[in-house]
Each structure stands twice: as C-alpha cells, then as structure tokens.
Design a protein around this motif. Structure first.
Motif, PDB file in Angstrom:
ATOM      1  N   ASP A   2       0.829  -1.197   0.000  1.00  0.00           N
ATOM      2  CA  ASP A   2       0.000   0.000   0.000  1.00  0.00           C
ATOM      3  C   ASP A   2       0.864   1.247   0.000  1.00  0.00           C
ATOM      4  OD1 ASP A   2      -2.323  -1.520   0.116  1.00  0.00           O
ATOM      5  OD2 ASP A   2      -2.368  -1.503   2.305  1.00  0.00           O
ATOM      6  N   GLU A   3       0.292   2.313  -0.510  1.00  0.00           N
ATOM      7  CA  GLU A   3       0.986   3.593  -0.498  1.00  0.00           C
ATOM      8  C   GLU A   3       1.095   4.102   0.943  1.00  0.00           C
ATOM      9  OE1 GLU A   3       2.337   5.424  -3.104  1.00  0.00           O
ATOM     10  OE2 GLU A   3       2.029   3.548  -4.170  1.00  0.00           O
ATOM     11  N   PRO A   4       2.222   4.693   1.316  1.00  0.00           N
ATOM     12  CA  PRO A   4       2.381   5.218   2.680  1.00  0.00           C
ATOM     13  C   PRO A   4       1.473   6.432   2.903  1.00  0.00           C
ATOM     14  CG  PRO A   4       4.260   5.825   1.328  1.00  0.00           C
ATOM     15  CD  PRO A   4       3.412   4.916   0.503  1.00  0.00           C
ATOM     16  N   TYR A   5       1.124   6.652   4.150  1.00  0.00           N
ATOM     17  CA  TYR A   5       0.273   7.788   4.493  1.00  0.00           C
ATOM     18  C   TYR A   5       0.617   8.308   5.873  1.00  0.00           C
ATOM     19  CZ  TYR A   5      -2.272   3.879   6.636  1.00  0.00           C
ATOM     20  OH  TYR A   5      -2.599   2.746   7.343  1.00  0.00           O
ATOM     21  N   GLU A   6       0.261   9.571   6.073  1.00  0.00           N
ATOM     22  CA  GLU A   6       0.348  10.170   7.401  1.00  0.00           C
ATOM     23  C   GLU A   6      -0.947   9.839   8.113  1.00  0.00           C
ATOM     24  OE1 GLU A   6       0.687  14.530   9.560  1.00  0.00           O
ATOM     25  OE2 GLU A   6       0.710  14.411   7.395  1.00  0.00           O
ATOM     26  N   LEU A   7      -0.857   9.614   9.403  1.00  0.00           N
ATOM     27  CA  LEU A   7      -2.018   9.209  10.180  1.00  0.00           C
ATOM     28  C   LEU A   7      -2.159  10.098  11.407  1.00  0.00           C
ATOM     29  CD1 LEU A   7      -4.245   7.030  10.673  1.00  0.00           C
ATOM     30  CD2 LEU A   7      -2.512   5.744  11.937  1.00  0.00           C
ATOM     31  N   VAL A   8      -3.366  10.585  11.628  1.00  0.00           N
ATOM     32  CA  VAL A   8      -3.695  11.330  12.835  1.00  0.00           C
ATOM     33  C   VAL A   8      -4.801  10.538  13.532  1.00  0.00           C
ATOM     34  CG1 VAL A   8      -4.538  13.496  13.814  1.00  0.00           C
ATOM     35  CG2 VAL A   8      -3.159  13.523  11.715  1.00  0.00           C
ATOM     36  N   ILE A   9      -4.539  10.151  14.776  1.00  0.00           N
ATOM     37  CA  ILE A   9      -5.518   9.390  15.552  1.00  0.00           C
ATOM     38  C   ILE A   9      -5.943  10.262  16.727  1.00  0.00           C
ATOM     39  CG2 ILE A   9      -6.073   7.228  16.700  1.00  0.00           C
ATOM     40  CD1 ILE A   9      -3.472   6.090  15.449  1.00  0.00           C
ATOM     41  N   ARG A  10      -7.239  10.482  16.842  1.00  0.00           N
ATOM     42  CA  ARG A  10      -7.769  11.310  17.932  1.00  0.00           C
ATOM     43  C   ARG A  10      -8.381  10.396  18.993  1.00  0.00           C
ATOM     44  NH1 ARG A  10     -11.172  16.134  16.011  1.00  0.00           N
ATOM     45  NH2 ARG A  10      -9.055  16.793  15.494  1.00  0.00           N
ATOM     46  N   TYR A  11      -8.025  10.675  20.248  1.00  0.00           N
ATOM     47  CA  TYR A  11      -8.490   9.889  21.388  1.00  0.00           C
ATOM     48  C   TYR A  11      -9.121  10.807  22.426  1.00  0.00           C
ATOM     49  CZ  TYR A  11      -5.114   6.388  19.744  1.00  0.00           C
ATOM     50  OH  TYR A  11      -4.397   5.496  18.989  1.00  0.00           O
ATOM     51  N   LEU A  46      -2.502  11.764  18.104  1.00  0.00           N
ATOM     52  CA  LEU A  46      -1.190  11.211  17.815  1.00  0.00           C
ATOM     53  C   LEU A  46      -0.961  11.327  16.322  1.00  0.00           C
ATOM     54  CD1 LEU A  46      -1.066   7.968  19.973  1.00  0.00           C
ATOM     55  CD2 LEU A  46      -0.298  10.247  20.546  1.00  0.00           C
ATOM     56  N   TYR A  47       0.184  11.876  15.958  1.00  0.00           N
ATOM     57  CA  TYR A  47       0.582  12.021  14.564  1.00  0.00           C
ATOM     58  C   TYR A  47       1.667  10.993  14.286  1.00  0.00           C
ATOM     59  CZ  TYR A  47      -1.907  16.454  14.559  1.00  0.00           C
ATOM     60  OH  TYR A  47      -2.887  17.410  14.628  1.00  0.00           O
ATOM     61  N   THR A  48       1.434  10.157  13.287  1.00  0.00           N
ATOM     62  CA  THR A  48       2.390   9.116  12.951  1.00  0.00           C
ATOM     63  C   THR A  48       2.289   8.827  11.458  1.00  0.00           C
ATOM     64  OG1 THR A  48       3.216   6.943  13.642  1.00  0.00           O
ATOM     65  CG2 THR A  48       0.822   7.190  13.503  1.00  0.00           C
ATOM     66  N   SER A  49       2.957   7.787  11.016  1.00  0.00           N
ATOM     67  CA  SER A  49       2.853   7.381   9.615  1.00  0.00           C
ATOM     68  C   SER A  49       2.371   5.942   9.556  1.00  0.00           C
ATOM     69  CB  SER A  49       4.204   7.502   8.911  1.00  0.00           C
ATOM     70  OG  SER A  49       5.078   6.487   9.351  1.00  0.00           O
TER      71      SER A  49
END
Length: 83
Positions: A2-11, A46-49
């Motif tokens: 899969d193509e890489p992406y930036e991920l933001v997860i809100r908790y 949280l900001y991750t990839s």
C-alpha cells in the motif's frame, strides 16, 4: 504494498491521565508526535505514519492494559505522503 500515508488518531482519555499518556508516547522516539487538543476534555491526537501504525496501536493497548487507563479512539485521519 500500500501507499504510505500520514495518520492522525484522535483519542479521548480521562483528563487526569493526559500527562502520563503523553510522557509514555514521547518515550518512544520517532513513533508518534503527541498533541493535546483539549486537556480539560482529555482530547489528544497522535501524529504518525503508516509505517508505525501497528506500533502505536500496540503502545495504546499496552497503556490500557498495564495502567488500567481509559483511552477511547474517536477517529482516524489518513493523508497521502508525498515522497
């Protein structure tokens, strides 16, 4: 692959646990960046990839299990990475 992406997860977490969750996540250098959106309401991001997505999920689950902390995921945002 899969193509890489930036991920933001809100908790949302108990506001009394914001600082300890922040400290634990920041201890895992380069895995995620923590942003406290609203400390009074216990909203964190949280900001991750995509490369670290499974690691972040494992860390959050470990915090839940080992510390008995309530951490509820609200949403995930995925953004394509321009490499």
């Amino acid at each position: 692959m899969d193509e890489p992406y930036e991920l933001v997860i809100r908790y949302v977490v108990d506001k009394s646990n914001v600082n300890i969750i922040n400290a634990i996540i920041e201890g895992y250098e380069e895995v995620a960046i923590v942003r406290v959106v609203d400390k009074n309401q216990g909203i964190m991001e949280l900001y991750t990839s995509s490369y670290y997505e499974e690691d972040v999920d494992s860390i959050i689950n470990a915090i839940r299990e080992e510390y008995g902390v309530m951490i509820r995921e609200l949403e995930r945002f995925k953004y394509p990475l321009d490499l």
